[in-house]
Motif scaffolding. Sequence first.
Motif, PDB file in Angstrom:
ATOM      1  N   HIS A   1      67.663  74.560 -20.058  1.00  0.00           N
ATOM      2  CA  HIS A   1      66.945  73.347 -19.669  1.00  0.00           C
ATOM      3  C   HIS A   1      67.661  72.115 -20.199  1.00  0.00           C
ATOM      4  CE1 HIS A   1      63.099  70.706 -20.141  1.00  0.00           C
ATOM      5  NE2 HIS A   1      63.764  70.403 -19.040  1.00  0.00           N
TER       6      HIS A   1
ATOM      7  N   ASN B   1      71.131  71.787 -18.394  1.00  0.00           N
ATOM      8  CA  ASN B   1      71.077  71.788 -16.930  1.00  0.00           C
ATOM      9  C   ASN B   1      72.031  72.815 -16.325  1.00  0.00           C
ATOM     10  OD1 ASN B   1      69.634  70.639 -14.764  1.00  0.00           O
ATOM     11  ND2 ASN B   1      71.406  69.427 -14.162  1.00  0.00           N
TER      12      ASN B   1
ATOM     13  N   HIS C   1      59.073  79.382 -17.628  1.00  0.00           N
ATOM     14  CA  HIS C   1      60.134  78.379 -17.771  1.00  0.00           C
ATOM     15  C   HIS C   1      60.767  77.982 -16.443  1.00  0.00           C
ATOM     16  CE1 HIS C   1      60.704  78.240 -22.222  1.00  0.00           C
ATOM     17  NE2 HIS C   1      60.199  79.460 -22.177  1.00  0.00           N
TER      18      HIS C   1
ATOM     19  N   ASP D   1      61.710  74.527 -15.481  1.00  0.00           N
ATOM     20  CA  ASP D   1      62.613  73.821 -16.395  1.00  0.00           C
ATOM     21  C   ASP D   1      64.082  74.182 -16.200  1.00  0.00           C
ATOM     22  OD1 ASP D   1      60.399  72.641 -17.645  1.00  0.00           O
ATOM     23  OD2 ASP D   1      60.177  74.335 -19.022  1.00  0.00           O
ATOM     24  N   ILE D   2      64.371  75.239 -15.433  1.00  0.00           N
ATOM     25  CA  ILE D   2      65.762  75.673 -15.278  1.00  0.00           C
ATOM     26  C   ILE D   2      66.221  75.438 -13.841  1.00  0.00           C
ATOM     27  CG2 ILE D   2      65.690  77.334 -17.162  1.00  0.00           C
ATOM     28  CD1 ILE D   2      65.227  79.540 -15.137  1.00  0.00           C
TER      29      ILE D   2
END
Length: 270
Positions: free
Chosen positions: A126, A129, A150, A153-154
């Motif tokens: 995250h 990036n 998650h 976020d990824i």
Amino acid sequence: MESSNRSWVDIGVNLTDSSFDKDRNDVIERAFAQGVKTLIITGTSLSESLEAIELCQKYPGHLFCTVGVHPHYAKDHTDSDYLNIPALCKEECVVACGETGLDFNRNFSEPTQQINAFEKQLEIAHETNLPLFLHERDAHKKQIEMLRSHRDDITAAVAHCFTGSKTELYNYLDLDLHIGITGWICDERRGQELQQLAREIPDNRLLLETDAPYLIPRDIRPKPKSRRNLPEYLPHIADKVASLRKQDLDALQQMVTDNSIKFFNLPATA
């Protein structure tokens, strides 16, 4: 094996493995000669990730790598070690975070250690990036649970060396993950389920890899004298995948190359 005019990307090669110590450069050059012009070296520990970066710097534009801690080695890394990974991720040759995930089959590291390591690397993906390069064995339920929590976020993730069931495949696809296929699909004993699933992987989610020196395709003829898998065998795996998917090999090559370039943000010349 004849030279090919096609250009391939092998998304998973363990080139820092000691089995390549005597002929690593020759292995790379033979891969290039067979059209495997782009190799992504798998980082499995902090030290091996550093070795991978150094090797990539000798072959700019052709070798790239991931940086991370394999679940087997979670026990060997402290929380402070993970603070060093984001800095390594800034190196130009680093294209993914991992190899990370969970392996409850062998438990070389305790499950709690693996979960902590995976959590740390989900956070790093995250922060940086970068896409995730995932490992999973006998831990699908927990791994999917963590990925779901998650996923927003990824940027992206690939289930490296996928050998799972139809349910597991669709669990990954439902999260918009990519699927990495190895020479496991060439195994007439263990690869039958994967062979049946090959056509169900969407065109834009398929990636190819050797996972060398592991998982040599069992159906290579003539049979190699060594059981060591090599990145030069990627076209053989591709031919098998194309046959199972009933796709033209040139079309498959273009498709998986485009997928690799987009997923890892590689130069367009890959």
